[in-house]
Structure formats: structure tokens, C-alpha cells
Design an enzyme around this catalytic site. Structure first.
Site, mmCIF file in Angstrom:
data_model
loop_
_atom_site.group_PDB
_atom_site.id
_atom_site.type_symbol
_atom_site.label_atom_id
_atom_site.label_comp_id
_atom_site.label_asym_id
_atom_site.label_seq_id
_atom_site.Cartn_x
_atom_site.Cartn_y
_atom_site.Cartn_z
ATOM 1 C CB ALA A 47 33.763 42.411 21.165
ATOM 2 C CB CYS A 48 31.598 47.008 22.937
ATOM 3 S SG CYS A 48 31.747 45.883 24.338
ATOM 4 C CB SER A 49 33.111 49.446 18.502
ATOM 5 O OG SER A 49 33.203 50.109 19.734
#
Length: 396
Positions: free
Chosen positions: A325-327
């Protein structure tokens, strides 16, 4: 429409028991833990109670410190940058794996610009680290090794006990990002010889905005946030007391229920993996089949884009993801999948299904019912599918 949640790795819903624990103290959380009055003493008590619960979950009983942070990203930054800046006189080499979380990778890139040498250890096609290469890469200038316990994108679990034995023998601190592992598999900071360990509240069904870095008794780090000197001077700023209380409760629940919960989820995971691989042509598991988180199933599919799969599943009421989700804001293929040796085209066709506390067999059955026709439909429209005559159209 009721949704089926298959994205527990991106954000875990907060357990109602955690909410009740936070509400139970909400009217009392008025003191600053630094204050000497009764409100301050109560706040300190609640802070230390939560700290003990975090320590207990990761079996860190050797006198180390639990430093509360805003989440895993801050904890990872504190571990890498804090250790690097404090240990600069001893050396400048930092070793990470090729599949670390982006917060570790970007912290390492920042340190490289400051003159530190970053050595990246490759992984095999299952995502497992080459421990022999790691051992050979450690020299007298090495000041930190940072290896995640388990990868949230492909589910692979690293042999941290073996890695810890190597780093301890070499006299080099080991940082472990245990964000994906905590609450799913056993963690023992003492036995595994872990010197620094990252843990996140939200990945344990606790509130967002809370995390922690365990700092072992023999490790010295430099603070990266300066201010009033809270938390032994290592992380200044007023603590997120309500969030930390919830974090502590989440750790307490995880420690109590992890064994039975993980066994149940592993059974669902195996049904999901076998169902996908047996019913969809040119579907492949990413990550290790057996050295894997019990709640994690991840795949790639030839000839289609992962985003199309996610949107199609969403229309069926199933929430999933295609990577970290962070990328997800970048259109670049996953660095984790590329590290496994996949091509850009192969890496784009990924699907990550992460089960959790409220997953059911009916959820798995629903995914296995709707996913094969979704893949068939998307391939029928894809210009990437090799066309070998009309009779083969839509087969893939």
C-alpha cells in the site's frame, strides 16, 4: 453491499476490544507523562503498561527499550538513520535485502547520499535471502544489518534466527522490520538475537498512528526527532497516549490468540492457494510456498494488469491489493517482484490476498467463485495475450 475484506496487510480493522480499552481511559488521559501530578503519574502508568505488553509480544526481556513512534515508517527511519549517525566513527557500511519495505530502502538511499555504503543482498525466486552471501558481505566497516522478518507483499518468512546468529557472531547490530510478522508468527527478540525491531499497531488490529522500535541494551542510536527529550531522549514529542493504550491492548490480544488464529488462517490460506492454482491457467504463486505467513496468499497472472483485477474484484465486493500500500502511488512495477527475477510485464500482473481475524471460509469460496471468470474476461480483452487462432481465444 457487504464487502469481503482481503487486504488485512494494508490496514487491519481495529478490534472492538481495542476500541473499548481506549474508550475506557479516554476520560482519564489528561496528564502529560512528564508531569509530576496525579494526572501525569496515571499517564506514565498507562504508557509503561502498554510498553510491557509490546515487549511481551516480541519476547524482549533483556533490558532493552520500547520507543513508541507514529508507525512502522518512523520506527524504520529511526533504526537505520539513528544507528548510522551514532555509529559513523566505527564504519559506514549498511546491509539490507533487496525486498525491504520502501521506508527502509528510502532511508538507506538518504544515507547513501551522506556517504554511507549501502550493500543490497539479493533473494532467490522465493524471496529468501542468501545467508552465505550476507555473511561474506559483513566486514569491519559494517555498522548495521537490516532484514525484514516477513515480506507483506509475497508472504515469505526469512530465517531470522540464522541471520541473528550471523550478525551477533560478527558483532554487528541486526534490525528486523517485523511489521508483517508480528501477531502472525512467533517473534523472540532475545533468542533470535535481534538488536532493533520495528512493530506497527495497525497491523495488529490496533489504531493507526502508533508503532514502536525495540532498542536492545547494547545498541546506541542517535535521535532523529529533537525536542523535550521524551522516551529516553530517543523520540521527543508528546506521546500518542490513546493510540499507545490501544496498541498495547492489541499486542495483548495477539499474544493470547495468535496460535489458534494463525492455525485457522493457514487452513484458509491453503484452500485459497490451491483453488487459484488449480482453477486458473497461467496463475503462479509469488513467494515461498511453505516458508510463508499463515494469512498470506499472493499470485501473478500472465497477460493482465493487477490494477484491473483489483477493480474487477471491487465491483464484486471483494477488497484486495496488488502490492504494498505504501508503494501504490507509483506506476512502477513492484521492486519486490522484480527482485524475484520477474520481468516488468510479469510483475504488473500481481494480486495479494491477505486474510485476517474476521476472514471466513465463505470469503475464500467467494473469491474462488468470482476470480476465474474475472481473469478470463480480462485476458479476452488484453492485447498481451498471444493470439494463435480464433479457436484459442479466451483460453488463457
Amino acid at each position: 453491499m457487504d464487502h469481503i475484506y482481503m487486504d488485512y496487510g494494508s490496514a487491519s480493522p481495529v478490534d472492538q476490544r481495542v476500541i473499548e480499552a481506549m474508550h475506557g481511559h479516554s476520560g482519564k488521559l489528561v496528564g502529560n507523562p512528564f508531569s509530576v501530578h496525579s494526572g501525569g503519574r496515571l499517564a506514565r502508568h498507562l504508557l509503561e503498561e502498554a510498553r510491557n505488553k509490546v515487549s511481551s509480544l516480541i519476547a524482549a526481556e533483556d533490558g532493552g527499550k520500547i520507543i513508541f513512534t507514529s508507525g512502522a515508517t518512523e520506527a524504520n527511519n529511526l533504526a537505520l538513520i539513528g544507528t548510522a549517525l551514532r555509529g559513523r566513527e566505527k564504519g559506514n557500511r549498511i546491509i539490507i535485502s533487496a525486498i525491504e519495505h520502501i521506508s527502509v530502502i528510502n532511508a538507506a538511499k538518504s544515507l547513501a547520499k551522506q556517504g554511507f555504503e549501502i550493500v543490497t543482498i539479493p533473494v532467490d525466486d522465493d524471496g529468501l535471502l542468501n545467508t552465505d552471501l550476507l555473511q561474506r558481505s559483513i566486514n569491519d566497516k559494517t555498522i548495521l544489518v537490516s532484514i525484514m522478518h516477513a515480506n507483506g507483499e509475497i508472504g515469505t518468512v526469512q530465517p531470522i534466527w540464522e541471520i541473528g546468529a550471523i550478525t551477533r557472531d560478527k558483532g554487528v547490530p541486526l534490525h528486523v522490520d517485523a511489521t508483517a510478522a508480528a501477531g502472525n508468527i512467533t517473534i523472540n527478540a532475545d533468542i533470535y538475537k535481534i538488536d532493533l525491531l520495528t512493530i506497527s499497531s495497525n497491523d495488529l488490529y490496533g489504531p493507526q498512528g502508533a508503532g514502536a522500535l525495540y532498542v536492545g541494551p547494547k545498541v546506541k542510536i542517535q535521535p532523529v526527532i529533537l525536542g523535550g527529550g521524551q522516551q529516553n531522549g530517543l523520540r521527543s514529542g508528546a506521546e500518542n497516549l490513546a493510540g499507545i493504550v490501544g496498541f498495547g491492548k492489541a499486542c495483548e490480544i495477539a499474544q493470547s490468540e495468535m496460535f489458534n488464529e494463525s492455525a485457522w488462517l493457514q487452513g484458509l490460506r491453503d484452500e485459497l492457494i490451491e483453488g487459484v492454482l488449480n482453477n486458473i491457467d497461467r496463475a503462479y504463486l509469488t513467494g515461498s510456498r511453505y516458508k510463508r505467513l499463515p494469512n498470506h496468499a499472493s499470485f501473478r497472472f500472465d497477460y493482465i494488469e493487477g490494477e484491473s483485477i483489483i477493480l474487477s474484484l471491487d465491483m464484486e465486493g471483494i477488497l484486495a491489493s496488488t502490492g504494498s500500500a505504501c508503494s501504490s502511488k507509483t506506476l512502477e512495477p513492484s521492486h519486490v517482484l522484480l527482485a524475484l527475477g520477474l520481468s516488468h510485464e510479469q510483475a504488473h500482473g500481481s494480486l495479494v490476498l491477505r486474510l485476517g481475524r474476521w476472514s471466513t471460509r465463505a470469503d475464500v469460496d467467494a473469491v474462488l467463485e468470482v476470480l476465474p471468470p474475472i481473469i478470463k474476461r480480462l485476458r479476452a480483452m488484453s492485447p498481451l495475450v498471444p493470439r494463435m487462432g480464433a479457436q484459442h481465444a479466451g483460453v488463457y
